[in-house]
Design an enzyme around this catalytic site. Structure first.
Site, PDB file in Angstrom:
ATOM      1  N   GLU A 167     -29.170  -0.503-133.107  1.00  0.00           N
ATOM      2  CA  GLU A 167     -28.708  -0.129-134.524  1.00  0.00           C
ATOM      3  C   GLU A 167     -28.012  -1.429-135.135  1.00  0.00           C
ATOM      4  OE1 GLU A 167     -27.850   3.019-135.610  1.00  0.00           O
ATOM      5  OE2 GLU A 167     -28.189   4.200-134.019  1.00  0.00           O
ATOM      6  N   HIS A 169     -36.802   4.092-137.059  1.00  0.00           N
ATOM      7  CA  HIS A 169     -36.493   5.404-136.412  1.00  0.00           C
ATOM      8  C   HIS A 169     -37.398   6.361-137.390  1.00  0.00           C
ATOM      9  CE1 HIS A 169     -33.286   8.470-135.199  1.00  0.00           C
ATOM     10  NE2 HIS A 169     -34.294   8.703-134.785  1.00  0.00           N
ATOM     11  N   HIS A 213     -32.554   1.049-136.059  1.00  0.00           N
ATOM     12  CA  HIS A 213     -31.909   1.900-136.787  1.00  0.00           C
ATOM     13  C   HIS A 213     -30.717   1.145-137.627  1.00  0.00           C
ATOM     14  CE1 HIS A 213     -32.616   5.202-133.722  1.00  0.00           C
ATOM     15  NE2 HIS A 213     -32.816   4.358-132.876  1.00  0.00           N
ATOM     16  N   TYR A 214     -30.277   2.058-138.629  1.00  0.00           N
ATOM     17  CA  TYR A 214     -29.142   1.711-139.301  1.00  0.00           C
ATOM     18  C   TYR A 214     -28.163   2.768-138.844  1.00  0.00           C
ATOM     19  CZ  TYR A 214     -30.318   4.203-143.302  1.00  0.00           C
ATOM     20  OH  TYR A 214     -30.645   5.468-144.334  1.00  0.00           O
ATOM     21  N   THR A 215     -26.672   2.100-138.721  1.00  0.00           N
ATOM     22  CA  THR A 215     -25.614   3.205-138.187  1.00  0.00           C
ATOM     23  C   THR A 215     -25.503   4.147-139.234  1.00  0.00           C
ATOM     24  OG1 THR A 215     -23.929   1.697-139.282  1.00  0.00           O
ATOM     25  CG2 THR A 215     -24.476   1.675-136.846  1.00  0.00           C
ATOM     26  N   ASP A 256     -34.104   5.903-141.383  1.00  0.00           N
ATOM     27  CA  ASP A 256     -33.554   4.268-141.357  1.00  0.00           C
ATOM     28  C   ASP A 256     -34.869   3.798-140.381  1.00  0.00           C
ATOM     29  OD1 ASP A 256     -32.925   6.398-139.109  1.00  0.00           O
ATOM     30  OD2 ASP A 256     -32.065   4.749-138.085  1.00  0.00           O
TER      31      ASP A 256
HETATM   32 ZN    ZN Z   1     -31.811   6.020-136.273  1.00  0.00          ZN
END
Ligand code: ZN
Length: 172
Positions: A105, A143, A40-42, A153
């Site tokens: 993340e 994700h 993921h990215y935040t 993401d």
């Molecule tokens: Zn995510």
């Protein structure tokens, strides 16, 4: 908030820095088989607000690991516990992937390139987790792969080809 000076990755591994900062947002299960790693990215303005959200009892989200732009790795949930990062999700016949996955993340606002140091730490962490949990590279996913209608993401800046060359992802 929980603050424990604990590392779940033993000395001698290729992990630079790992601090356990904890999150109250997880489920315990008697035993789970980890089949997936979800990246993921935040998607938030900075690291502090991202960590606050991942530790918030109101937000009810979390992940196992967060990697800062400098490449520092923080752990929020132990691998054996179920973190709340995937939400409604699907891959092939598996539904709701939290139970079977580790969530990572990357601190990134969603609209900027990833830092080199951050990706290098991600690679080391993926190599460690893949080996430790015997994860097939085809199950290292974003994700956006498992929730394509809801999520973007880790997005177009994410270096999937680099991971592929290191045997950490399928060709895509
Ligand atoms: Zn995510």
């Amino acid at each position: 908030m929980i603050f424990e000076a604990k590392t779940s990755i033993k000395k001698g591994e290729m992990i630079s820095i790992l601090k356990f900062i904890g999150s109250p947002n997880f489920d315990t299960v008697s035993k789970r088989k980890i089949k997936y790693i979800i990246i993921h990215y935040t998607g938030m303005k900075d690291q502090i607000s991202a960590i606050q959200k991942l530790q918030s009892k109101v937000a009810k989200v979390s992940c196992h690991y967060l990697i800062s732009k400098r490449g520092n790795i923080f752990q929020l949930v132990k691998d054996e516990n179920v973190a709340w990062h995937a939400g409604k999700s699907r891959w092939l016949s598996d539904l709701n992937l939290n139970l079977k996955s580790i969530g990572i993340e990357l601190v990134n606002n969603g609209n900027e390139p990833f830092e080199k140091k951050q990706i290098n730490s991600l690679i080391k962490l993926l190599q460690f987790l893949k080996k430790n949990h015997q994860i097939n590279k085809k199950f290292i996913l974003g994700h956006e792969d498992i929730a394509p209608k809801r999520k973007k993401d880790p997005g177009p800046h994410f270096p999937w080809f680099k991971l592929y060359k290191l045997n950490l992802s399928k060709k895509r």
